[in-house]
Design an enzyme around this catalytic site. Structure first.
Site, PDB file in Angstrom:
ATOM      1  CD  GLU A   1      -3.996  -5.953   2.084  1.00  0.00           C
ATOM      2  OE1 GLU A   1      -4.921  -5.337   2.861  1.00  0.00           O
ATOM      3  OE2 GLU A   1      -2.874  -5.700   1.943  1.00  0.00           O
TER       4      GLU A   1
ATOM      5  CD  GLU B   1      -2.907  -1.113   2.275  1.00  0.00           C
ATOM      6  OE1 GLU B   1      -4.010  -1.895   1.975  1.00  0.00           O
ATOM      7  OE2 GLU B   1      -2.795  -0.723   3.468  1.00  0.00           O
TER       8      GLU B   1
END
Length: 373
Positions: free
Chosen positions: A300, A192
């Site tokens: 995710e 991320e």
């Protein structure tokens, strides 16, 4: 020594066949789909940040045995564990950063633990996405580098030359260990990555140069970013995740030639959106990947309660969206020798009713859709 034409021809044919067989071992992306072990289509998987920090080999084997039995094909793992001070005996860490210096731990409580994860996955045909650094402070992250190299701003990770040299040394150390392993699905730049308030050029240049560097080290394996999918104009509703606030431009980053596929995540509760909104999020990224001619991985997604009711619609949308070729729920859970694996509220434990709906039913739907039953 003399060779007849037929002998030479037979040798060359054998070499070509061997090369083709070897290539089949390595996961790849073609057009809008992934190919794993000669099968092209949509694949299910999960995330386990903790598996590389286990010290009991039997626990690692247990996880991969259960994954194989359940039809999960891809596991995303942390290939990093950064610290600023060496922890106590028995605690696994991969790299220590202190006083402007980074030291990689290749010992029994270091990268040898990741070695066993790769070994065990390889034996069972599970593919791994191996990540090199965390945007967040969990397990050190970018700020572990920032602190050790005299910076105070998280975003200095991308611009400080000493930090980037240390990061690349670590990338090279990990990649070189597993260059020949078919267990590696892809190398991932970061978990991320964000550069809040930055011009999108900062992340773009970092992604471009880093992915080019990895491809020079290893041409066999795929490379991906590990981003959340932020910064997307296509089918945008103007909500926060579609904006460029976090310094990311999904479409432009995806177009980088040394990035093999797109990644996107989904956490409505953290992003201030509705759960239903997630279906459009998956569809917009599928459309962007279709336009780019590369597959997307729904890498995710999770909620902290009511998993089956809220997550299965996202799975169905993802499976039926052109441009998306797989999904990995966050996160995998199992009962280990020390008890249950970590639970952040999103965990789906093997053998539970939730595991049946999120994993077994989903895998069955994937197989039915693709004629793999």
């Amino acid at each position: 020594m003399k060779f007849s034409f037929l002998t030479v021809a037979s040798f060359l044919i054998g070499q070509v066949a061997l090369a083709a067989l070897s290539a089949k071992k390595f996961a790849s992306a073609s057009d809008l789909q992934f190919t794993i072990d000669g099968k092209t289509g949509y694949f299910a998987g999960s995330n386990s940040y903790w598996i590389g920090f286990l010290t009991n080999n039997a626990d690692v084997d247990l996880v991969f045995d259960h994954m194989k039995e359940s039809g999960l094909k891809i596991l995303r793992v942390w290939g990093f564990n950064d610290v600023n001070t060496v922890p106590g005996q028995g605690t696994v860490y991969y790299q220590v950063h202190a006083n402007g210096k980074s030291t990689i731990n290749t010992g029994a409580d270091g990268l040898q633990r990741l070695d066993y994860v790769v070994h065990s996955a390889e034996k069972r045909g599970i593919k791994l996405i191996i990540n090199f650094v965390n945007n967040w402070d969990d397990y050190g992250g970018m700020n572990a580098y920032v602190k050790a190299y005299g910076e105070t701003d998280h975003n200095a990770f991308y611009s400080n030359k000493n930090i980037q040299n240390a990061y690349r040394r670590y990338v090279k150390a990990v990649v070189s260990r597993y260059t020949n392993s078919p267990a590696v699905f892809a190398w991932e730049l970061a978990n991320e990555p964000r550069c809040k308030g930055c011009d999108t050029e900062v992340l773009y240049e970092w992604i471009k140069s880093t992915s080019e560097y990895i491809k020079k080290l290893d041409k066999r394996h795929m490379v991906c970013i590990g981003d959340e999918g932020f910064g997307l104009d296509l089918l945008s509703d103007g909500s926060y995740p579609y904006t460029y606030v976090e310094g990311s431009n999904f479409t432009r980053n995806l177009a980088i030639p040394t990035i093999d596929f797109g990644t996107f995540h989904l956490y409505p509760d953290s992003w201030g959106t509705t759960h239903e909104w997630g279906n459009g999020w998956a569809q917009s990224h599928g459309a962007a990947c279709k336009a780019a001619g590369k597959p997307c991985l729904f890498e995710e997604y999770g909620v902290t309660s009511n998993h089956c009711a809220l997550e299965t619609p996202w799975q169905k949308t993802s499976l039926n969206t052109t441009g998306v070729s797989g999904d990995l729920y966050w996160q995998y859970g199992d009962t280990l020798s020390t008890g249950q694996s970590p639970n952040d509220g999103n965990t789906i434990y093997y053998g539970t009713d939730e595991f049946k709906c999120i994993v077994k039913d989903h895998v069955a739907a994937i197989k039915a859709k693709q004629g793999w039953v």
